[in-house]
Design an enzyme around this catalytic site. Structure first.
Site, mmCIF file in Angstrom:
data_model
loop_
_atom_site.group_PDB
_atom_site.id
_atom_site.type_symbol
_atom_site.label_atom_id
_atom_site.label_comp_id
_atom_site.label_asym_id
_atom_site.label_seq_id
_atom_site.Cartn_x
_atom_site.Cartn_y
_atom_site.Cartn_z
ATOM 1 N N GLN A 205 23.493 3.628 25.087
ATOM 2 C CA GLN A 205 23.689 3.752 26.020
ATOM 3 C C GLN A 205 24.883 4.457 27.145
ATOM 4 O O GLN A 205 24.754 4.146 27.693
ATOM 5 C CB GLN A 205 24.319 2.191 26.547
ATOM 6 C CG GLN A 205 23.606 1.145 25.466
ATOM 7 C CD GLN A 205 22.455 0.359 27.137
ATOM 8 O OE1 GLN A 205 23.167 0.462 28.180
ATOM 9 N NE2 GLN A 205 21.377 -0.141 26.115
ATOM 10 N N THR B 120 7.780 15.618 7.604
ATOM 11 C CA THR B 120 7.637 16.706 9.004
ATOM 12 C C THR B 120 8.631 16.372 10.566
ATOM 13 O O THR B 120 8.539 15.330 10.940
ATOM 14 C CB THR B 120 6.225 16.900 9.590
ATOM 15 O OG1 THR B 120 5.653 17.017 8.070
ATOM 16 C CG2 THR B 120 5.977 17.925 10.141
ATOM 17 N N CYS C 235 15.382 -6.409 22.554
ATOM 18 C CA CYS C 235 15.371 -6.186 21.119
ATOM 19 C C CYS C 235 15.454 -8.304 20.907
ATOM 20 O O CYS C 235 14.857 -8.584 19.080
ATOM 21 C CB CYS C 235 16.540 -6.454 20.280
ATOM 22 S SG CYS C 235 18.065 -4.386 20.723
ATOM 23 N N SER D 88 20.122 7.638 21.242
ATOM 24 C CA SER D 88 18.538 7.231 20.987
ATOM 25 C C SER D 88 17.737 7.900 22.931
ATOM 26 O O SER D 88 17.788 8.133 23.852
ATOM 27 C CB SER D 88 17.980 5.561 21.679
ATOM 28 O OG SER D 88 16.495 5.556 21.096
ATOM 29 N N ASN E 281 25.284 -2.828 24.411
ATOM 30 C CA ASN E 281 23.955 -2.799 25.590
ATOM 31 C C ASN E 281 23.106 -4.272 26.217
ATOM 32 O O ASN E 281 22.548 -4.391 27.496
ATOM 33 C CB ASN E 281 22.493 -2.846 24.601
ATOM 34 C CG ASN E 281 22.762 -3.764 23.581
ATOM 35 O OD1 ASN E 281 23.974 -4.277 22.984
ATOM 36 N ND2 ASN E 281 21.274 -4.284 23.137
ATOM 37 N N HIS F 168 14.998 8.175 24.480
ATOM 38 C CA HIS F 168 14.063 7.052 26.091
ATOM 39 C C HIS F 168 15.811 6.664 26.956
ATOM 40 O O HIS F 168 15.132 5.988 27.987
ATOM 41 C CB HIS F 168 13.198 6.176 24.821
ATOM 42 C CG HIS F 168 14.140 4.590 24.512
ATOM 43 N ND1 HIS F 168 14.029 3.576 25.666
ATOM 44 C CD2 HIS F 168 14.259 4.199 23.725
ATOM 45 C CE1 HIS F 168 14.247 3.128 24.815
ATOM 46 N NE2 HIS F 168 14.700 3.671 23.695
HETATM 47 C C1 LIG Z 1 18.668 0.716 22.621
HETATM 48 C C2 LIG Z 1 19.189 0.380 22.004
HETATM 49 C C3 LIG Z 1 19.024 0.644 20.516
HETATM 50 C C4 LIG Z 1 17.597 1.024 19.589
HETATM 51 O O1 LIG Z 1 17.320 2.054 20.563
HETATM 52 P P1 LIG Z 1 16.241 2.276 20.163
HETATM 53 O O2 LIG Z 1 15.507 3.730 20.021
HETATM 54 O O3 LIG Z 1 16.158 1.448 21.387
HETATM 55 O O4 LIG Z 1 15.426 0.945 19.297
HETATM 56 C C5 LIG Z 1 20.616 0.870 19.709
HETATM 57 N N1 LIG Z 1 21.431 0.628 19.741
HETATM 58 C C6 LIG Z 1 22.504 0.259 21.339
HETATM 59 C C7 LIG Z 1 23.381 0.174 21.805
HETATM 60 C C8 LIG Z 1 20.911 -0.201 22.417
HETATM 61 O O5 LIG Z 1 20.920 0.333 23.663
#
Ligand SMILES: *Cc1c(COP(=O)(O)O)cnc(C)c1O
Length: 223
Positions: A50, A108, A196, A70, A22, A72
């Site tokens: 990523q 849920t 983070c 993830s 990341n 987003h």
């Molecule tokens: C962003 C990210 C996460 C965390 O995901 P979130 O949903 O934003 O908490 C974990 N691992 C990597 C490699 C990421 O880039």
């Protein structure tokens, strides 16, 4: 890969390695890792947050047993993710309760989040090559220009094996926070560390692990 193989003992049950980092975007040799894991009969999990939406991923071909993503990160809704677990891999649930998701994850279901994630991955997958080429061209242009115009920089990570939207550069002799603020005032979004570790002033653990000098890796210069 040799270090990985050497680290495996008869007690090793899991290998977990990021698909793409990341901070610097470097893509790990996932297929080779998958092969090693199979060879020693160790479960292989990859944090592909990523990578999903950036590069094609075939969990069977790459011998991935478990993969997390993830939403987003590929423009889906925030607060939603998914865990892929290959059939036949033992899986202990983290929380008890209402037995939803075949007793794998109680609570849920977040239906709108799930639908949003599905749509986002559909769009990302349908346009994968186009997005990849576009981003890659922009990234190449950006790195070329920054190299040409600014001396005293250090581009980090593997430039050949990386996700296209991730560039990590040390600007030597400039305070990281100041640079971020000045660029922000000019409408350019950059970050001096991962979300983070926002607010931390110690050097990035990723850059340090890559052997980059502490003073260069520091988010905030001492001077
Ligand atoms: C962003 C990210 C996460 C965390 O995901 P979130 O949903 O934003 O908490 C974990 N691992 C990597 C490699 C990421 O880039």
């Amino acid at each position: 890969m040799q270090d990985l193989e050497r680290a495996i003992t008869k007690n090793t049950i899991l290998i977990s390695i990021m698909f793409a980092n990341n901070e610097v975007g470097t893509i790990q040799p996932i297929e080779q890792i998958g092969n090693i894991a199979r060879k020693y009969n160790v479960i292989f999990h990859t944090d592909a947050v990523q990578a999903v939406g950036n590069v094609p991923i075939d969990v069977r071909h790459l011998k991935i047993d478990s993969l997390s993503l993830s939403s987003h990160k590929f423009y889906g809704p925030k607060g939603v993710g998914a865990l892929y677990v290959r059939e036949g891999i033992a899986f202990n649930r983290q929380n008890d309760g209402g037995h939803q998701e075949r007793d794998k994850r109680s609570g849920t279901e977040n239906t709108s989040g799930i639908v949003g994630t599905g749509k986002a991955i559909e769009i990302a997958t349908d346009n994968l090559n186009r997005y990849y080429d576009q981003l890659n061209d922009l990234s190449d242009f950006y790195l070329k220009e920054i190299n040409r115009r600014i001396s005293n920089i250090k581009i980090n990570g593997d430039l050949a094996n990386k996700v296209p939207g991730n560039n990590n550069i040390c600007f030597l002799g400039i305070d990281g926070n100041r640079l971020v603020n000045e660029l922000d005032r000019r409408g350019i979004c950059v970050s001096s560390g991962s979300a983070c570790s926002a607010g931390l002033i110690n050097p990035s653990h990723v850059l340090l692990a890559m052997g980059i000098n502490e003073n260069i890796a520091r988010r905030k210069s001492k001077s």
